[in-house]
Structure formats: C-alpha cells, structure tokens
Motif scaffolding. Structure first.
Motif, PDB file in Angstrom:
ATOM      1  N   GLU A  11       0.827  -1.204   0.000  1.00  0.00           N
ATOM      2  CA  GLU A  11       0.000   0.000   0.000  1.00  0.00           C
ATOM      3  C   GLU A  11       0.863   1.257   0.000  1.00  0.00           C
ATOM      4  OE1 GLU A  11      -3.731   2.021   2.495  1.00  0.00           O
ATOM      5  OE2 GLU A  11      -2.679   0.264   3.275  1.00  0.00           O
ATOM      6  N   PHE A  12       0.394   2.273  -0.729  1.00  0.00           N
ATOM      7  CA  PHE A  12       1.140   3.515  -0.823  1.00  0.00           C
ATOM      8  C   PHE A  12       0.166   4.678  -0.725  1.00  0.00           C
ATOM      9  CE2 PHE A  12       3.269   7.025  -3.058  1.00  0.00           C
ATOM     10  CZ  PHE A  12       4.544   6.977  -2.495  1.00  0.00           C
ATOM     11  N   THR A  13       0.465   5.625   0.147  1.00  0.00           N
ATOM     12  CA  THR A  13      -0.349   6.823   0.306  1.00  0.00           C
ATOM     13  C   THR A  13       0.350   8.000  -0.351  1.00  0.00           C
ATOM     14  OG1 THR A  13      -1.265   6.011   2.389  1.00  0.00           O
ATOM     15  CG2 THR A  13      -1.475   8.370   1.938  1.00  0.00           C
ATOM     16  N   PHE A  14      -0.347   8.656  -1.245  1.00  0.00           N
ATOM     17  CA  PHE A  14       0.213   9.788  -1.983  1.00  0.00           C
ATOM     18  C   PHE A  14       0.090  11.062  -1.161  1.00  0.00           C
ATOM     19  CE2 PHE A  14      -0.762   6.559  -5.051  1.00  0.00           C
ATOM     20  CZ  PHE A  14       0.231   6.657  -6.011  1.00  0.00           C
ATOM     21  N   GLU A  15       0.810  12.079  -1.589  1.00  0.00           N
ATOM     22  CA  GLU A  15       0.769  13.360  -0.877  1.00  0.00           C
ATOM     23  C   GLU A  15      -0.649  13.939  -0.790  1.00  0.00           C
ATOM     24  OE1 GLU A  15       4.525  16.082  -0.453  1.00  0.00           O
ATOM     25  OE2 GLU A  15       3.583  16.301  -2.413  1.00  0.00           O
ATOM     26  N   GLU A  18      -4.693  10.265  -0.775  1.00  0.00           N
ATOM     27  CA  GLU A  18      -5.310   9.059  -1.304  1.00  0.00           C
ATOM     28  C   GLU A  18      -4.289   7.922  -1.371  1.00  0.00           C
ATOM     29  OE1 GLU A  18      -7.536   9.648  -4.932  1.00  0.00           O
ATOM     30  OE2 GLU A  18      -7.785  11.775  -4.478  1.00  0.00           O
ATOM     31  N   SER A  19      -4.802   6.687  -1.310  1.00  0.00           N
ATOM     32  CA  SER A  19      -3.929   5.511  -1.301  1.00  0.00           C
ATOM     33  C   SER A  19      -4.338   4.542  -2.403  1.00  0.00           C
ATOM     34  CB  SER A  19      -4.002   4.784   0.050  1.00  0.00           C
ATOM     35  OG  SER A  19      -3.608   5.616   1.109  1.00  0.00           O
ATOM     36  N   ILE A  20      -3.394   3.714  -2.795  1.00  0.00           N
ATOM     37  CA  ILE A  20      -3.695   2.556  -3.627  1.00  0.00           C
ATOM     38  C   ILE A  20      -3.234   1.318  -2.865  1.00  0.00           C
ATOM     39  CG2 ILE A  20      -3.573   3.802  -5.816  1.00  0.00           C
ATOM     40  CD1 ILE A  20      -0.768   2.668  -6.238  1.00  0.00           C
ATOM     41  N   LEU A  23       1.397  -0.591  -4.726  1.00  0.00           N
ATOM     42  CA  LEU A  23       2.245   0.200  -5.618  1.00  0.00           C
ATOM     43  C   LEU A  23       3.268  -0.715  -6.265  1.00  0.00           C
ATOM     44  CD1 LEU A  23       3.289   2.936  -6.744  1.00  0.00           C
ATOM     45  CD2 LEU A  23       4.842   3.004  -4.778  1.00  0.00           C
ATOM     46  N   ASP A 142       6.076  12.376  -4.410  1.00  0.00           N
ATOM     47  CA  ASP A 142       5.618  10.985  -4.444  1.00  0.00           C
ATOM     48  C   ASP A 142       6.616  10.107  -5.188  1.00  0.00           C
ATOM     49  OD1 ASP A 142       3.183  11.365  -3.048  1.00  0.00           O
ATOM     50  OD2 ASP A 142       2.185  12.039  -4.883  1.00  0.00           O
TER      51      ASP A 142
END
Length: 419
Positions: A11-15, A18-20, A23, A142
């Motif tokens: 999982e990755f949270t962007f600045e 929001e997350s996906i 990644l 990011d």
C-alpha cells in the motif's frame, strides 16, 4: 550485470492523502552493488527506467540471436512497453560517464507513468479495471518517496549520487531536500527549482488538447478508442518546448516537405492544397504519431501536472532553506539554448546552494539544441558528469574561459554569470 523487474511495495499513500492498495515500480539496474557505489538516475517526463542497453554476449553475436529487441551497432535493447531505445545509453554503461563497471546504477519508472509502474493505465486490484482518472494525483515528492521505498527494499541505504535531467532534475532536487543524509552528490541537468509561467501555460494548453478530444471520455477510454489526436497535439507542443529557434532554423528552415509526405493524422482545411506542407510540420506529425503508439494520454496529464506543481521551496522559506540540510556536493548543468529550463534558472539554483553553504559548481554548455541538448549532446554532457562523480567540485573546476589541463570542458565555480 543488468536486472529488469517490477516490484510490489504494498500500500502507498500519496501526498494528496489518497492511497492505492499496491504500488508497483518497474526498475532497471546495471552493474554490481558493492555497498557504497549506487547511483540513482531519474528519467524525464515521458522516459522510462530503460536507461541503458546491454551488449550481447559473443555467442549471441555470432549466432545472430536478436534476443528481444533491435538495438544499435549489433547490440540489443529490451523493449519497455514500446520504448525500445535506451534513453541515456550514451551516458550510462561500461566505460561511459556513469561507468557501470564501477557503479551500480538504478533507474525507476515513476508512479503515474505507463512503462510498468502503477499509473492510470494500471489495473486497480480492487475493481479489476484500469484506474483511469481514479488514480490519485501524483507529485515529484511521491516519485521520490516511492524510489526510496524501492531502494530500501533493494538494501540500498546511501546513494553515491542522484542524477537526472529535465523533470528528472527536479526529482534529484527533491531527493537532496527530503533525504539529505542519503545522498553524497547530486547532478540536476537542464532543470530548475520550479517551472516558469510560460511553460506552465503551454503545458496547460497541452492538457486541454487531450481533455477536449471526444475520445478522452473523462479518462475512461481503456478498451475503446483512445484520444490519439489530443495526445498528438500535446506532444507537438512539447517538442516545440524542447527545441530552440536556432536548432529549428538549422533543421527545418521553411523548406517544403512535399505534399506526398503529409500524414493523415489530422484533417486539413481546403486551402491546404495551395500551400506547402513544410518539413517542420512533417517532423512534428511523425513524432506525434510515434508517441501516441507508446504513451498513455492520462499519464501525460498526470506527469505534466506533477512537473508544473513542483516548487523546491515548498514547506520552506526559500530554495536555500530547502537545501540547507544537504552537506554533499552538487553539479548544476545548463544549456544556453534551453528556454524550457534556462541557464538563468540554473544559476539561481546554484546561488541558492551557495547561500545555503552547499558546495556547488554550475557548468554551462554553449549549445543551440535547446532543452533536448542533455539527450543529444553526450560529448558535452558526459565528461563533466564523469569528472564530478570522480572528484566532486574539487575536480577541474575553473572558470568558463578555459581549463587547467587543456581539456574541452570544465565544471565551473565562476560561471557565465561572473561569480
């Protein structure tokens, strides 16, 4: 030794907040890691992690085996989702400026792109469909945070250098701002602390060309007809930003290409048959046509916004304040014919380094190629980088009026700006 792979980092949270859920980063490495010889190379806007080719073995050359892609000079280049040619092959490789017999080179495809890393064209594992414009907005920060995650996963904690051109140079700046203790030397090439208003405006028009194409369909065009006309126009604007007036005059002038050279990518007005179809139009149409075959329109929207938004001073009182924690060395490189990222912008960056107490050299290349010079003039780009990687700013750093050893270049402390 070369590795090409795609690695999942979870999982990755962007600045943007929001997350996906997953990644994935596509990356390429060259050379052998010895613990202190890693160099991260950051690609430009529509580049990829495919930074250098790999020579075939003697057995493969004698057998004529083509491996998996055509290359130059009998060598091969693995195709990277449409980008077969290694974009900095003249700079990175055995015995070259970034020497892969001594250094371990890592190049990572940035999030939001379409060459193997997670981006709008990637499949959302939660829906089984492409993200499209549901993919979170991405920033240069990011990209940098994602690269660090990958390097951590590869066991690389310190970088001997971070090198990159154009928006890849902004990526370099973000590395020394965000992770100053992890980088020894930095080389932003044809870059700046931020984009100026004219270039931001042109990027805005390019994005409008895409989003007003009826086939864009709000970004939900995957599996259907793609917005090729809009993306082609956006790319043509980009090409104009990368060339200088002098280089265009030299390459094209006002020469006519001949009506039989005209492509049918765009409709023409009835009067077109009376007027010449010019070389410069043919060049732009050809390059736009090849570009839409290899790049994703949504990715172009995302990556240009990341570049336009970047500001080195964000979160700090000034550019100098943003760089103050970095105690390594910086080589800033600029090109006189570049109006996308000008020599004046590079000098402003170098001056911010001096104000911050950072050891910096600004090397100005006299060139009329425009912004593309960092890609097409390896004879001018490679030697200063090689010298800096070997010796830092203590190398052949003299004024731009000559060199101590009679060599054809010199990284400069006293630049064209009279310091």
């Amino acid at each position: 030794m070369t590795t090409r792979d795609v690695r999942s980092l979870g999982e990755f949270t962007f600045e943007c907040g929001e997350s996906i859920p997953e990644l994935e980063l596509a990356y390429e490495t060259h050379g052998e890691f010895t613990g202190d010889n890693a160099i991260l190379v950051c690609h430009a806007l529509t580049g990829s992690h495919h930074v250098a080719r790999v020579a075939r073995s003697a057995t493969e050359r004698s057998s004529g085996s083509p491996r998996d892609g055509g290359g130059r000079g009998g060598d091969w280049a693995t195709e990277t989702d449409g980008q077969a040619r290694a974009w900095w092959d003249d700079i990175v490789g055995p015995g070259k400026a970034i020497d892969t017999t001594e250094q371990f080179v890592v190049c990572v495809n940035i999030p939001g792109s379409c060459y193997g890393s997670s981006g709008p064209a990637s499949t959302n594992p939660e829906t089984g469909e492409p993200y499209g414009t549901d993919f979170p907005p991405v920033t240069v920060a990011d990209w940098t945070r994602a690269q660090r995650r990958l390097l951590d996963d590869l066991g690389i904690t310190t970088l001997a250098a971070v090198v990159g051109g154009s928006v890849g140079g902004m990526n370099v700046l973000e590395w020394i701002k965000r992770y100053p203790d992890r980088v020894e030397r930095a080389v932003p090439v044809a870059a700046a602390a931020r984009l100026d208003a004219q270039c931001v405006a042109l990027d805005g028009i390019a994005r409008r060309a895409i989003t007003t194409d009826a086939n864009w369909a709000g970004g939900d065009y995957y599996g259907g007809t793609e917005p090729d006309d809009g993306l082609a126009l956006a790319r043509q604007l980009g090409h104009l930003m990368y060339l200088s007036k002098d280089s265009m005059a030299r390459k094209f002038g006002r020469r006519a290409a001949g009506r039989d050279a005209a492509r049918d990518d765009f409709p023409v007005d009835p009067a077109a048959g009376f007027f010449p179809y010019r070389d410069v139009e043919s060049y732009l149409d050809y390059n736009a046509g090849t570009f839409v075959d290899r790049f994703d329109a949504n990715s172009y929207l995302y990556l240009t916004r990341a570049m336009d938004d970047y500001d080195l001073a964000a979160g700090h009182t000034s550019d100098a304040d943003a760089l103050r924690a970095f105690d390594g060395e910086i080589l800033v490189m600029s090109f006189t014919g570049d109006w996308h990222f000008t020599t004046e912008q590079s000098e402003s960056l170098a001056e911010a380094c001096r104000t911050a107490g950072v050891d910096v050299a600004h090397h100005v290349v006299d060139s009329d190629h425009g912004h593309d010079a960092f890609l097409v003039e390896p004879e001018n780009v490679g030697p200063p980088i090689a010298d800096f990687l070997a010796h830092g700013t203590a190398g052949r750093a003299v004024t731009d009026t000559g060199t101590e050893s009679g060599e054809a270049f010199a990284p400069v402390h006293a630049s064209l700006f009279g310091d």
